[in-house]
Design an enzyme around this catalytic site. Structure first.
Site, PDB file in Angstrom:
ATOM      1  CB  CYS A   1      -0.938  -0.076   0.959  1.00 15.14           C
ATOM      2  SG  CYS A   1      -1.827   1.460   1.362  1.00 15.14           S
TER       3      CYS A   1
ATOM      4  CB  CYS B 154      -0.644   2.416   4.068  1.00 19.71           C
ATOM      5  SG  CYS B 154      -1.998   1.927   3.300  1.00 19.71           S
ATOM      6  CG  ASP B 155       3.103   0.982   4.415  1.00 22.50           C
ATOM      7  OD1 ASP B 155       2.850   1.469   5.645  1.00 22.50           O
ATOM      8  OD2 ASP B 155       3.189  -0.252   4.068  1.00 22.50           O
TER       9      ASP B 155
END
Ligand SMILES: Cc1cc2nc3c(=O)[nH]c(=O)nc-3n(C[C@H](O)[C@H](O)[C@H](O)COP(=O)(O)OP(=O)(O)OC[C@H]3O[C@@H](n4cnc5c(N)ncnc54)[C@H](O)[C@@H]3O)c2cc1C
Length: 308
Positions: A138, A141-142
């Site tokens: 992701c 997200c990261d």
């Protein structure tokens, strides 16, 4: 501890575009509607950096903004969205249908399954070892963990390219490792990718991820059978699309096709009466607008079933 049983007209599993649209439709016609979500409210669409193909937004919209609007609309119309509620067991053939999470047992007159897909793995040496230590599924997200670092995105689809464009604004360099590039990749997205000076596209196959405590490099096999080579990277974003999360549905007796997708008819009916499915778990259009359309149809079918 299991809470008291909750009775509901329409129980929706998953709060992505399919589940939320189903919730909007069923709450709108006055049915008691509960939407259960184990992860992010808004589903995978919430992660999209920019959506340019959802009708009504001529300049595009961030996935999170679109999905927050959808969930607010569902709540406003009377649906209840319950976060942190992973469905762990389903008895779909009983009447009412019995759906359990870790904390609650629901008795539902109808069920709409809108569980989307789970990430496909690369299945190369090093992948499992470095999950959370450089390997991610992701970018939204990261990605921020890799500011000014070299990263790689692995995939052949719009999802991979959209993630690469997003990462190019954070990372120092983005390598896209791709093979069998999908023909339908949007031209506009391809242009945006090519406009980023720090993105390099490599036509090859990932064969290994290596490092010490964290990821340090990737090994790539070139398509034209040139010598394999290595590239130093700190982050690897696997964007190979998804496979339906169907283990539990299969156990509950729902028919699946050869790829593991839930089989539905044009009215989103499964083989079990009163059980409908919508969105990516049926492997339809694999898009937000098609998931939303299927969600609406599933809710209309649930209403027709209840009024019968
Ligand atoms: C980075 C990225 C960019 C994208 N860009 C676009 C784009 O520009 N345009 C476009 O049309 N599409 C895009 N997509 C694809 C789009 O997001 C999906 O097609 C869409 O989200 C599918 O909706 P869905 O409701 O079927 O499933 P999902 O959005 O996957 O939602 C399913 C939900 O069900 C929940 N769930 C699963 N199992 C359980 C369980 N047992 N109990 C409770 N909850 C459960 C999951 O946590 C998830 O939130 C993109 C996807 C990504 C990742």
């Amino acid at each position: 501890m299991i809470e008291q049983k909750q009775k509901v007209d329409v129980l929706i599993i998953g709060s992505g575009p399919a589940g939320l649209t189903a919730g909007i439709y069923s709450a709108w016609v006055g049915l008691k509607t509960i939407i259960l979500e184990s992860g992010i409210i808004g589903g995978r669409a919430w992660l999209a950096p920019k959506i340019e193909n959802f009708p009504g937004f001529d300049e595009g919209i961030k996935g999170s903004a679109l999905m927050d609007k959808m969930s607010q609309q569902a709540i406003h119309l009377g649906a209840e969205i319950r976060p942190s509620q992973e469905v762990v067991n389903m008895d779909l053939k009983s009447n009412p249908k019995v759906i359990s999470t870790q904390t609650t047992v629901y008795e539902a007159l109808t069920v709409i399954i809108a569980t989307g897909t789970q990430r496909k793995k690369l299945r190369v040496p090093g992948e499992e070892k470095y999950i959370g230590r450089g390997v991610s599924y992701c970018a939204i997200c990261d990605g921020p963990f890799f500011k000014k670092a070299k990263v790689a995105v692995i995939g052949n689809s719009e999802e991979a390219f959209s993630e690469a464009v997003y990462l190019a604004d954070l990372a120092s360099e983005v390598i896209v490792v791709t093979q069998n590039l999908e023909k339908e990749v949007d031209k506009k997205l391809l242009n945006r990718l090519q406009d980023k000076p720090n993105i390099e596209i490599i036509n090859g196959k990932m064969i290994a991820i290596q490092g010490n405590h964290v990821v340090e490099k990737i090994k790539i096999e070139k398509k034209e059978k040139e010598k394999n080579f290595e590239r130093e990277v700190k982050g690897i974003f696997v964007a190979l699309g998804g496979v339906p999360m169907t283990e539990m549905t299969k156990e509950a007796g729902i028919d699946l096709d050869q790829s593991g997708c839930l089989l539905v008819n044009r009215r989103q009916k499964t083989n079990i009466t009163g059980v409908f499915a919508a969105g990516d778990c049926t492997c339809g259009g694999m898009q937000i607008v098609t998931a939303a359309g299927e969600g609406a149809m599933a809710a209309m079918s649930a209403l027709a079933y209840l009024r019968r």
